[in-house]
Write a protein that holds these residues in place. Structure first.
Motif, short mmCIF file in Angstrom:
data_model
loop_
_atom_site.label_atom_id
_atom_site.label_comp_id
_atom_site.label_asym_id
_atom_site.label_seq_id
_atom_site.Cartn_x
_atom_site.Cartn_y
_atom_site.Cartn_z
N SER A 171 0.80 -1.33 0.00
CA SER A 171 0.14 0.11 -0.20
C SER A 171 0.83 1.19 0.04
O SER A 171 0.38 2.15 -0.59
CB SER A 171 -0.96 0.17 1.28
OG SER A 171 -1.87 -1.16 1.03
N LYS A 196 0.39 4.48 -2.60
CA LYS A 196 0.19 5.95 -2.34
C LYS A 196 1.31 6.46 -2.69
O LYS A 196 0.77 7.75 -3.30
CB LYS A 196 0.22 5.85 -0.65
CG LYS A 196 0.21 7.09 -0.13
CD LYS A 196 0.38 7.36 1.58
CE LYS A 196 0.06 8.88 1.91
NZ LYS A 196 0.10 8.69 3.51
N LEU A 243 -6.80 9.61 -1.14
CA LEU A 243 -5.40 9.42 -0.10
C LEU A 243 -5.89 9.50 1.41
O LEU A 243 -5.59 8.83 2.09
CB LEU A 243 -4.47 10.66 -0.31
CG LEU A 243 -3.73 10.65 -1.77
CD1 LEU A 243 -2.64 11.85 -1.96
CD2 LEU A 243 -2.96 9.45 -2.25
N LEU A 248 -7.37 5.76 1.69
CA LEU A 248 -6.59 4.91 0.84
C LEU A 248 -6.54 3.51 1.77
O LEU A 248 -6.63 2.32 0.79
CB LEU A 248 -5.42 5.11 0.50
CG LEU A 248 -4.44 4.16 -0.30
CD1 LEU A 248 -5.17 4.18 -1.71
CD2 LEU A 248 -2.99 4.87 -0.69
#
Length: 240
Positions: free
Chosen positions: A193, A197, A212, A215
């Motif tokens: 992840s 990002k 974001l 997320l």
């Protein structure tokens, strides 16, 4: 149960930049092993009167980004769970984000980035130009119902399964979407992840703020929450 060698996957990009080992398969890009098994499955289905054809396979980050931005900006339809168009003007940013995710993955979160996943149709009963990829085409009476029934019975023999099923996935059920799980399971286990990002922070993506902010929850629901794949070895048939 697969036991992925995560070290062997180090350096491979799972987020859509296309450095995974892919090959051409009937005009589409697939992982080499996936392509070979697809052709064997296609040959077997043809013997039963089903003409499996690929509608979509590998998509890179930029292609997924263009789909996402077109939907978020209203240049492409956003559909509800019943495949009906939504008036996005009535939605706030988070509602729009959730609406798009019913049918379209965020760039970097699509299984199509891996070369292991395919959208399929029955070319014997519908042409590519007429295909809409909606549930009714794969339900009883639809042109791809025989295909879906055949795949439900035989796809696992070649290492494929339906990752998006009712009640078993964050993404809405997709009776046209197959995943080659011997590779896809490994890629899913290696998904990072933090790398996603970083990729999204640099992207010119619509709805970046709420994406974001949410997320971690989005990855949990739309990447990791998929139907469990079958266990056991792939049956290597039709090799001759």
């Amino acid at each position: 149960m697969l036991t992925p060698d995560l070290n062997a996957l180090e350096g491979l990009d799972l987020y859509g930049d296309g450095n995974l080992p892919l090959t051409d398969c009937q005009g589409h890009r697939l992982a080499v092993e996936c392509a070979a098994q697809f052709i064997r499955m296609q040959t077997a289905a043809a013997g039963d009167g089903v003409e499996i054809a690929i509608c979509s396979s590998f998509r890179d980050f930029d292609r997924q980004l263009s789909i996402w931005n077109a939907k978020a900006s209203g240049r492409r339809q956003v559909l509800d769970e019943a495949s009906r168009p939504i008036d996005i003007q009535s939605l706030d940013d988070n509602q729009l984000l959730d609406a798009i995710l019913l049918w379209s993955a965020l760039p970097g979160m699509s299984r199509h980035h891996w070369g292991t996943d395919l959208d399929l149709f029955d070319a014997k009963n519908i042409d590519r130009q007429s295909l809409q990829l909606i549930d009714s085409e794969y339900h009883p009476g639809g042109p791809c119902h025989k295909l879906h029934t055949w795949l439900a019975s035989h796809a696992a023999d070649f290492g494929f399964y339906f990752p998006y099923q009712a009640g078993l996935s964050g993404v809405s059920p997709e009776p046209w979407h197959l995943s080659y799980y011997p590779l896809a399971d490994k890629y899913l286990a290696a998904f990072d992840s933090d790398k996603l990002k970083a990729r999204l922070e640099l992207a010119a993506i619509e709805l970046k703020g709420p994406i974001l902010t949410r997320l971690e929850a989005l990855v949990s629901r739309y990447v990791y929450f998929v139907a469990p794949s079958p266990n056991g070895p792939v049956k290597q048939i039709l090799k001759k």
